[in-house]
Design a protein around this motif. Structure first.
Motif, PDB file in Angstrom:
ATOM      1  N   LEU A  85      -6.813  -1.677   2.924  1.00 55.44           N
ATOM      2  CA  LEU A  85      -6.747  -2.378   1.643  1.00 55.44           C
ATOM      3  C   LEU A  85      -5.332  -2.912   1.454  1.00 55.44           C
ATOM      4  O   LEU A  85      -4.357  -2.157   1.517  1.00 55.44           O
ATOM      5  CB  LEU A  85      -7.093  -1.415   0.499  1.00 55.44           C
ATOM      6  N   VAL A  86      -5.228  -4.239   1.250  1.00 49.75           N
ATOM      7  CA  VAL A  86      -3.925  -4.867   1.031  1.00 49.75           C
ATOM      8  C   VAL A  86      -3.916  -5.531  -0.339  1.00 49.75           C
ATOM      9  O   VAL A  86      -4.962  -5.766  -0.943  1.00 49.75           O
ATOM     10  CB  VAL A  86      -3.593  -5.897   2.134  1.00 49.75           C
ATOM     11  N   ASN A  87      -2.711  -5.811  -0.839  1.00 54.42           N
ATOM     12  CA  ASN A  87      -2.548  -6.377  -2.191  1.00 54.42           C
ATOM     13  C   ASN A  87      -3.261  -5.512  -3.227  1.00 54.42           C
ATOM     14  O   ASN A  87      -3.968  -6.008  -4.105  1.00 54.42           O
ATOM     15  CB  ASN A  87      -3.049  -7.823  -2.238  1.00 54.42           C
ATOM     16  N   HIS A  88      -3.054  -4.207  -3.119  1.00 55.79           N
ATOM     17  CA  HIS A  88      -3.758  -3.245  -3.963  1.00 55.79           C
ATOM     18  C   HIS A  88      -2.979  -2.868  -5.213  1.00 55.79           C
ATOM     19  O   HIS A  88      -3.504  -2.153  -6.071  1.00 55.79           O
ATOM     20  CB  HIS A  88      -4.051  -1.976  -3.159  1.00 55.79           C
ATOM     21  N   GLY A  89      -1.730  -3.317  -5.330  1.00 51.94           N
ATOM     22  CA  GLY A  89      -0.947  -3.066  -6.536  1.00 51.94           C
ATOM     23  C   GLY A  89      -0.200  -1.752  -6.565  1.00 51.94           C
ATOM     24  O   GLY A  89       0.508  -1.464  -7.539  1.00 51.94           O
ATOM     25  N   THR A  92       5.298   0.086  -3.370  1.00 50.97           N
ATOM     26  CA  THR A  92       5.720   0.691  -2.097  1.00 50.97           C
ATOM     27  C   THR A  92       6.745   1.793  -2.329  1.00 50.97           C
ATOM     28  O   THR A  92       6.826   2.739  -1.540  1.00 50.97           O
ATOM     29  CB  THR A  92       6.313  -0.368  -1.160  1.00 50.97           C
ATOM     30  N   SER A  93       7.517   1.700  -3.409  1.00 50.50           N
ATOM     31  CA  SER A  93       8.517   2.733  -3.689  1.00 50.50           C
ATOM     32  C   SER A  93       7.857   4.092  -3.937  1.00 50.50           C
ATOM     33  O   SER A  93       8.416   5.141  -3.591  1.00 50.50           O
ATOM     34  CB  SER A  93       9.357   2.336  -4.903  1.00 50.50           C
ATOM     35  N   VAL A  94       6.655   4.085  -4.514  1.00 50.14           N
ATOM     36  CA  VAL A  94       5.960   5.336  -4.821  1.00 50.14           C
ATOM     37  C   VAL A  94       5.575   6.067  -3.540  1.00 50.14           C
ATOM     38  O   VAL A  94       5.789   7.276  -3.402  1.00 50.14           O
ATOM     39  CB  VAL A  94       4.713   5.064  -5.695  1.00 50.14           C
ATOM     40  N   THR A  95       5.004   5.329  -2.582  1.00 52.30           N
ATOM     41  CA  THR A  95       4.611   5.969  -1.324  1.00 52.30           C
ATOM     42  C   THR A  95       5.839   6.291  -0.467  1.00 52.30           C
ATOM     43  O   THR A  95       5.862   7.321   0.213  1.00 52.30           O
ATOM     44  CB  THR A  95       3.626   5.078  -0.545  1.00 52.30           C
ATOM     45  N   SER A  96       6.849   5.430  -0.506  1.00 55.22           N
ATOM     46  CA  SER A  96       8.083   5.715   0.252  1.00 55.22           C
ATOM     47  C   SER A  96       8.721   7.009  -0.223  1.00 55.22           C
ATOM     48  O   SER A  96       9.193   7.826   0.582  1.00 55.22           O
ATOM     49  CB  SER A  96       9.076   4.563   0.105  1.00 55.22           C
ATOM     50  N   ASN A  97       8.725   7.223  -1.539  1.00 56.76           N
ATOM     51  CA  ASN A  97       9.290   8.452  -2.083  1.00 56.76           C
ATOM     52  C   ASN A  97       8.498   9.680  -1.637  1.00 56.76           C
ATOM     53  O   ASN A  97       9.068  10.747  -1.382  1.00 56.76           O
ATOM     54  CB  ASN A  97       9.335   8.390  -3.608  1.00 56.76           C
ATOM     55  N   MET A  98       7.176   9.522  -1.527  1.00 56.20           N
ATOM     56  CA  MET A  98       6.349  10.642  -1.066  1.00 56.20           C
ATOM     57  C   MET A  98       6.634  10.972   0.397  1.00 56.20           C
ATOM     58  O   MET A  98       6.697  12.150   0.781  1.00 56.20           O
ATOM     59  CB  MET A  98       4.875  10.322  -1.266  1.00 56.20           C
ATOM     60  N   THR A 315      -3.156   0.379   2.570  1.00 58.77           N
ATOM     61  CA  THR A 315      -3.739   1.694   2.334  1.00 58.77           C
ATOM     62  C   THR A 315      -5.045   1.777   3.112  1.00 58.77           C
ATOM     63  O   THR A 315      -5.829   0.823   3.101  1.00 58.77           O
ATOM     64  CB  THR A 315      -4.030   1.894   0.837  1.00 58.77           C
ATOM     65  N   ILE A 316      -5.295   2.881   3.776  1.00 55.80           N
ATOM     66  CA  ILE A 316      -6.587   3.102   4.429  1.00 55.80           C
ATOM     67  C   ILE A 316      -7.505   3.770   3.420  1.00 55.80           C
ATOM     68  O   ILE A 316      -7.141   4.765   2.790  1.00 55.80           O
ATOM     69  CB  ILE A 316      -6.451   3.968   5.688  1.00 55.80           C
ATOM     70  N   VAL A 317      -8.694   3.208   3.244  1.00 55.91           N
ATOM     71  CA  VAL A 317      -9.688   3.760   2.321  1.00 55.91           C
ATOM     72  C   VAL A 317     -10.887   4.212   3.138  1.00 55.91           C
ATOM     73  O   VAL A 317     -11.344   3.481   4.031  1.00 55.91           O
ATOM     74  CB  VAL A 317     -10.133   2.703   1.284  1.00 55.91           C
ATOM     75  N   ASN A 318     -11.398   5.400   2.852  1.00 55.95           N
ATOM     76  CA  ASN A 318     -12.637   5.807   3.501  1.00 55.95           C
ATOM     77  C   ASN A 318     -13.583   6.476   2.529  1.00 55.95           C
ATOM     78  O   ASN A 318     -13.173   7.081   1.534  1.00 55.95           O
ATOM     79  CB  ASN A 318     -12.387   6.705   4.724  1.00 55.95           C
ATOM     80  N   VAL A 319     -14.858   6.315   2.814  1.00 50.81           N
ATOM     81  CA  VAL A 319     -15.929   6.854   1.989  1.00 50.81           C
ATOM     82  C   VAL A 319     -16.037   8.354   2.232  1.00 50.81           C
ATOM     83  O   VAL A 319     -16.016   8.815   3.376  1.00 50.81           O
ATOM     84  CB  VAL A 319     -17.266   6.165   2.354  1.00 50.81           C
ATOM     85  N   GLY A 320     -16.155   9.127   1.153  1.00 49.12           N
ATOM     86  CA  GLY A 320     -16.321  10.568   1.267  1.00 49.12           C
ATOM     87  C   GLY A 320     -17.768  10.998   1.107  1.00 49.12           C
ATOM     88  O   GLY A 320     -18.660  10.194   0.793  1.00 49.12           O
ATOM     89  N   ASP A 321     -18.012  12.283   1.304  1.00 46.68           N
ATOM     90  CA  ASP A 321     -19.368  12.823   1.264  1.00 46.68           C
ATOM     91  C   ASP A 321     -20.074  12.551  -0.058  1.00 46.68           C
ATOM     92  O   ASP A 321     -21.270  12.263  -0.094  1.00 46.68           O
ATOM     93  CB  ASP A 321     -19.338  14.341   1.488  1.00 46.68           C
TER      94      ASP A 321
END
Length: 426
Positions: A85-89, A92-98, A315-321
């Motif tokens: 998923l791109v252009n998801h809003g 990047t600073s949030v994930t970089s900090n994580m 972001t990689i998105v995957n379907v869960g159970d």
């Protein structure tokens, strides 16, 4: 007694999963040189047939442009169960900090991490190497460390203080990541509700979001992972005296509604490709290059674990159970794993030579979970209803998990299913 979901085909019954995991065939670990191919309007990149969906025009309303994006999301989810998923809003600073926090936490001495051992009741805490088995039947040693954290607003004052100490005084980084990830989850859930054509009288575009309310008790989980470089041995002795193969993460499906994953550039993630009703996604093989990354696996004629290499800012998105249960199998939770890339490439010299074994790998995951009391019952969707009619005609009915006592069958809740799964792997 528990009855797990079954698909009945004619006179035979195929178990959907034993506890939480459908049986995964033994296949070659890795695919070499997968070529690009389009999937609908979304383009797959990076040497895999995993689609990339541009979320930029989704405006969280039932507008025409949102419907177009929602249809692309649905198509990608049906065909592979995974998509970029791109252009998801998501800033990047949030994930970089994580990721920075993950590096700092896993670098702390063992004495620090040992103080915050995993607590099953809250699904929070540190898990050391080989303390988790995502597929208990695989007989593998999982060479990784992880730290799980429940949703921040569900923590009491004492737990919040403990998590802040565990995270070296940086619980604020986790809280911002939690809020932003939850917001993105709700937007994706609106896209799925739109694509499933859920009537407004049943909740419409907000059908799933009302079941993922921020204020409701939920098993929503954040997870930081560190995969150290591989040990010298391919096999290690187990407690029962057997020799078990070392891997990074055994094949498994995710237990929630949707998973959001961010990974560094190390690669190693794979998923199992499967047939869809419209398209058979068969990898194209070449001998020139290696495909490295997360691997996805499906039931094509020649099933392969397919690499999901990192894409910057995606972001990689995957379907869960749970999404599989809610949609009566229209969407399927895809098995995936993390492996040691066979070689790393040295791009600083002219011959692009191999430089040796895999390095460390870091990833950050957000596991979307509905409110604890949400039943795993069918979604009121005409898309699902048409599938049920077809399944009845073809005698291939899908049944989700339920508690069974005598002749009575009671639908499980999200909390019951999550706790059942977690008890199986720890």
């Amino acid at each position: 007694m528990v009855l797990y979901g079954m698909i009945t085909r004619g006179m035979s019954a195929i178990p959907r999963r034993s506890m939480h995991l459908r049986r995964i065939p033994t296949v070659v670990s890795g695919v070499r040189g997968l070529s690009m191919k389009p999937v609908g309007k979304a383009m797959s990149v990076g040497g895999t047939p995993i689609p990339v969906v541009d979320f930029g025009e989704f405006d969280d309303t039932p507008s025409e442009k949102s419907r177009r994006v929602a249809d692309e999301v649905m198509k990608a989810a049906k065909e592979t169960g995974f998509f970029y998923l791109v252009n998801h809003g998501m800033p990047t600073s949030v994930t970089s900090n994580m990721f920075s926090l993950a590096h700092r936490f896993f670098a702390t001495p063992a004495q620090h991490k040992e103080k915050y051992r995993y607590d099953a009741m809250t699904n929070t805490g540190w898990l050391g190497i080989a303390s988790e088995k995502l597929d208990p039947r695989a007989g593998e040693v999982e060479w990784k460390e992880a730290v799980n954290m429940c949703r921040v607003n569900m923590m009491g004052e004492g737990k919040r203080r403990e998590v802040d100490e565990m995270l070296l005084g940086e619980a604020g980084v986790l809280e911002e990541f939690n809020k932003q990830s939850h917001h993105l989850l709700l937007r994706l859930l609106r896209a799925f509700a739109l694509a499933l054509q859920i009537p407004a009288s049943e909740g419409g575009i907000e059908y799933f979001t009302t079941r993922h309310a921020w204020t409701d008790p939920s098993g929503e989980t954040m997870r930081m992972l560190w995969y150290p470089p591989p040990p010298n041995q391919t096999y290690l002795p187990a407690a029962d005296g057997t020799q078990q193969r070392v891997t990074r993460g055994s094949g498994h499906t995710d237990y929630g509604s949707l998973t959001l994953l961010w990974q560094d550039e190390a690669g190693g993630l794979e998923a199992l490709l499967r047939d869809s009703e419209d398209t058979v996604l068969t990898p194209q093989i070449s001998s020139e290059s290696d495909a490295e990354g997360l691997e996805v696996k499906g039931q094509t004629r020649d099933p392969k674990w397919i690499s999901l290499p990192p894409i910057p800012n995606a972001t990689i998105v995957n379907v869960g159970d749970l999404m599989e249960f809610w949609t009566d199998g229209v969407l399927t939770s895809t098995p995936h794993r993390v492996v040691f890339p066979t070689h790393t490439k040295n791009t600083n010299n002219n011959n692009n030579s191999d430089t040796g074994p895999a390095r460390s790998r870091y990833s950050v995951a957000f596991f979307g979970q509905p409110s604890d009391t949400t039943p795993l019952s069918r979604v009121p969707s005409p898309v699902i209803k048409s599938k049920i009619i077809r399944d009845q005609r073809e005698n291939t009915l899908f049944r989700g998990p339920a508690w069974v006592e005598g002749e009575k069958r009671a639908v499980m809740t999200a909390r019951e299913y999550l706790m059942m799964c977690l008890s199986d792997i720890h």
